[in-house]
Scaffold this motif. Structure first.
Motif, PDB file in Angstrom:
ATOM      1  N   ASN A  27      21.369  38.522  41.116  1.00 19.98           N
ATOM      2  CA  ASN A  27      22.655  38.843  41.137  1.00 19.98           C
ATOM      3  C   ASN A  27      23.468  38.382  39.786  1.00 19.98           C
ATOM      4  O   ASN A  27      23.034  37.543  39.042  1.00 19.98           O
ATOM      5  CB  ASN A  27      23.396  38.241  42.209  1.00 19.98           C
ATOM      6  N   SER A  28      24.444  39.371  39.464  1.00 15.10           N
ATOM      7  CA  SER A  28      25.300  39.005  38.170  1.00 15.10           C
ATOM      8  C   SER A  28      26.362  37.830  38.766  1.00 15.10           C
ATOM      9  O   SER A  28      26.578  37.519  39.849  1.00 15.10           O
ATOM     10  CB  SER A  28      26.204  40.052  37.823  1.00 15.10           C
ATOM     11  N   PHE A  29      26.874  37.192  37.650  1.00 11.08           N
ATOM     12  CA  PHE A  29      27.910  36.099  38.029  1.00 11.08           C
ATOM     13  C   PHE A  29      29.130  36.422  37.252  1.00 11.08           C
ATOM     14  O   PHE A  29      29.043  36.389  35.912  1.00 11.08           O
ATOM     15  CB  PHE A  29      27.397  34.755  37.738  1.00 11.08           C
ATOM     16  N   ILE A  30      30.205  36.784  37.871  1.00 10.77           N
ATOM     17  CA  ILE A  30      31.465  37.067  37.321  1.00 10.77           C
ATOM     18  C   ILE A  30      32.646  36.606  38.155  1.00 10.77           C
ATOM     19  O   ILE A  30      32.702  36.712  39.178  1.00 10.77           O
ATOM     20  CB  ILE A  30      31.610  38.597  37.138  1.00 10.77           C
ATOM     21  N   GLN A  31      33.159  35.424  37.284  1.00 12.34           N
ATOM     22  CA  GLN A  31      34.152  34.786  38.256  1.00 12.34           C
ATOM     23  C   GLN A  31      35.650  34.919  37.458  1.00 12.34           C
ATOM     24  O   GLN A  31      35.705  35.040  36.328  1.00 12.34           O
ATOM     25  CB  GLN A  31      33.931  33.254  38.127  1.00 12.34           C
ATOM     26  N   MET A  32      36.659  35.016  38.321  1.00  6.82           N
ATOM     27  CA  MET A  32      38.083  35.233  37.867  1.00  6.82           C
ATOM     28  C   MET A  32      38.747  34.182  38.291  1.00  6.82           C
ATOM     29  O   MET A  32      38.678  33.366  39.384  1.00  6.82           O
ATOM     30  CB  MET A  32      38.793  36.532  38.230  1.00  6.82           C
ATOM     31  N   SER A  33      39.341  33.412  37.310  1.00 14.62           N
ATOM     32  CA  SER A  33      40.454  32.255  37.494  1.00 14.62           C
ATOM     33  C   SER A  33      41.944  32.674  36.973  1.00 14.62           C
ATOM     34  O   SER A  33      42.233  33.212  36.240  1.00 14.62           O
ATOM     35  CB  SER A  33      39.875  30.992  37.163  1.00 14.62           C
ATOM     36  N   LYS A  34      42.778  31.714  37.750  1.00 12.75           N
ATOM     37  CA  LYS A  34      44.207  31.684  37.348  1.00 12.75           C
ATOM     38  C   LYS A  34      44.426  30.631  36.050  1.00 12.75           C
ATOM     39  O   LYS A  34      43.731  29.526  36.221  1.00 12.75           O
ATOM     40  CB  LYS A  34      45.133  31.420  38.462  1.00 12.75           C
ATOM     41  N   LEU A  35      45.301  31.042  35.098  1.00 14.97           N
ATOM     42  CA  LEU A  35      45.454  30.142  34.073  1.00 14.97           C
ATOM     43  C   LEU A  35      47.009  29.834  34.026  1.00 14.97           C
ATOM     44  O   LEU A  35      47.929  30.644  34.096  1.00 14.97           O
ATOM     45  CB  LEU A  35      45.115  30.726  32.662  1.00 14.97           C
ATOM     46  N   HIS A  36      47.194  28.324  33.922  1.00  8.34           N
ATOM     47  CA  HIS A  36      48.430  27.830  34.114  1.00  8.34           C
ATOM     48  C   HIS A  36      48.894  27.373  32.698  1.00  8.34           C
ATOM     49  O   HIS A  36      50.114  26.891  32.662  1.00  8.34           O
ATOM     50  CB  HIS A  36      48.369  26.422  34.978  1.00  8.34           C
ATOM     51  N   ASN A  37      48.103  27.362  31.577  1.00  3.28           N
ATOM     52  CA  ASN A  37      48.321  26.869  30.356  1.00  3.28           C
ATOM     53  C   ASN A  37      47.597  27.983  29.513  1.00  3.28           C
ATOM     54  O   ASN A  37      46.647  27.669  28.821  1.00  3.28           O
ATOM     55  CB  ASN A  37      48.167  25.532  30.139  1.00  3.28           C
ATOM     56  N   VAL A  38      48.081  29.075  29.307  1.00  2.26           N
ATOM     57  CA  VAL A  38      47.093  30.143  28.440  1.00  2.26           C
ATOM     58  C   VAL A  38      46.941  29.809  27.079  1.00  2.26           C
ATOM     59  O   VAL A  38      45.889  29.907  26.571  1.00  2.26           O
ATOM     60  CB  VAL A  38      47.871  31.483  28.633  1.00  2.26           C
ATOM     61  N   LYS A  39      48.131  29.343  26.329  1.00  6.70           N
ATOM     62  CA  LYS A  39      47.801  28.943  25.113  1.00  6.70           C
ATOM     63  C   LYS A  39      46.686  27.785  24.793  1.00  6.70           C
ATOM     64  O   LYS A  39      45.921  27.721  23.828  1.00  6.70           O
ATOM     65  CB  LYS A  39      49.217  28.381  24.271  1.00  6.70           C
ATOM     66  N   GLY A  40      46.780  26.869  25.639  1.00  8.18           N
ATOM     67  CA  GLY A  40      45.785  25.725  25.585  1.00  8.18           C
ATOM     68  C   GLY A  40      44.466  26.347  26.017  1.00  8.18           C
ATOM     69  O   GLY A  40      43.522  25.733  25.416  1.00  8.18           O
TER      70      GLY A  40
END
Length: 341
Positions: free
Chosen positions: A4-17
């Motif tokens: 199986n492939s592994f593709i994960q999405m997450s939210k970023l609260h400090n995009v520049k960092g």
């Protein structure tokens, strides 16, 4: 057994960092390539507008400034030019969803996980900034909310309170650089769609059919393995769980060659899903590996018996349940994590 492939999405609260972290050679030991579809000012302005809008909304929680995909690549990809690989995946996503991206191609510390980090914006830049000018004097409180009178933002002495703002008539009081967030990126179907698209893209460069990846299906006979993040305090537990899951998946693949998949699905339900659910209710989720290991042995015994039976019971029959009961592996009384048949 297909991988199986592994593709994960997450939210970023400090995009520049986060961008600095994934693209900095000082922070990444095995960094092979980086790629941007826009300059750094885009992300700075995006973060500022997202935080400003979030503050005005009065919503609880933490502002989401952008989102990120982690895309695991098969080891076959290490033979390709890293910059071309990264550009191919990033340009595909930008063209498909028309959003700006920044990405990086890494190996983990032990060089066992070759993967892409792809950060993308949920908002598109407006062709021309949208400005609003005050038709009269305007006042804003400490939270950036518009109030009707100067008195509401002034001290008893009539002085503007710290953090409050006054806008004179004719001045710009609102300037937007970006469109609203696209609701598509919050939809669960979006992630499912992207998993299929990236998996197909990965498979275009894999010639051996047996090595091609597929997207994990929750209703399938297999169990998903869990990625171990950096500095994860539960690393040892996750490794143990993944080891048990791998054994189950191998046995499920073998069993599917000699008996119907609905048999395996029912054994999975009775021997894994129900016990794990009960364990979680009792705060005993750490017994996952033991439950899965026992289920794998039960499945093996059931498969061996199935192969020698002349009259094979239907999955919904009493005979099936009785056969499963006979093959069931039970835990030893005083040693919770060791199982016997």
């Amino acid at each position: 057994m297909k991988r199986n492939s592994f593709i994960q999405m997450s939210k970023l609260h400090n995009v520049k960092g986060r961008i600095y972290y994934i693209t900095s050679p000082a922070r990444q030991e095995n960094l092979y390539a980086t790629y941007r579809t826009c300059d750094s000012s885009f992300w700075k302005e995006l973060a500022a507008e997202n935080r400003n809008d979030f503050r005005k909304s009065g919503a609880s929680g933490t502002c989401i400034e952008a989102r990120e995909f982690i895309i695991a690549l098969p080891e076959e990809y290490t033979q390709f030019e890293p910059q071309i690989v990264l550009k191919t995946f990033t340009d595909y996503f930008k063209a498909r969803y028309e959003v700006e991206c920044v990405s990086a191609l890494h190996h983990n510390k032990t060089k066992t996980n070759y993967h892409i980090h792809l950060i993308f914006s949920e908002r598109k830049r407006l062709p021309v900034p949208s400005e609003k000018r005050a038709s009269r004097n305007m006042y804003f409180d400490e939270n950036g909310r518009h109030v009707r009178t100067k008195k509401e933002v002034s001290s008893p002495e009539g002085i503007l309170r710290e953090g409050c703002k006054a806008i004179k008539r004719g001045d710009v009081y609102s300037r937007r650089l970006f469109e609203n967030k696209d609701p598509l990126f919050k939809d669960r179907k979006f992630l499912e769609q992207v998993k299929l698209e990236f998996t197909d893209l990965i498979n275009t460069q894999i010639s051996n059919e047996e090595h091609k990846l597929s997207v994990f299906q929750p209703g399938d006979i297999y169990l998903p393995m869990k990625k171990i993040g950096k500095n994860n305090p539960k690393e040892a537990e996750i490794k143990e769980n993944n080891k048990a899951v791998l054994k189950w998946n191998e046995q499920a693949a073998l069993s599917s060659e000699v008996m119907p998949k609905e048999n395996i699905m029912e054994i999975k339900r009775q021997e894994i899903q129900i016990p794990v659910s009960e364990a979680k209710e009792k705060n005993r989720a750490d017994f996952f590996s033991g439950i899965v290991e026992r289920a794998g042995k039960t499945l093996r015994g059931f498969t061996e018996l199935w192969c020698i039976l002349t009259n094979k019971p239907h999955v919904r029959s009493r005979g099936f349940d009785e056969m499963l009961r006979r093959c069931r592996v039970h835990p030893k009384k005083n040693r919770d994590l060791e199982w016997e048949r």
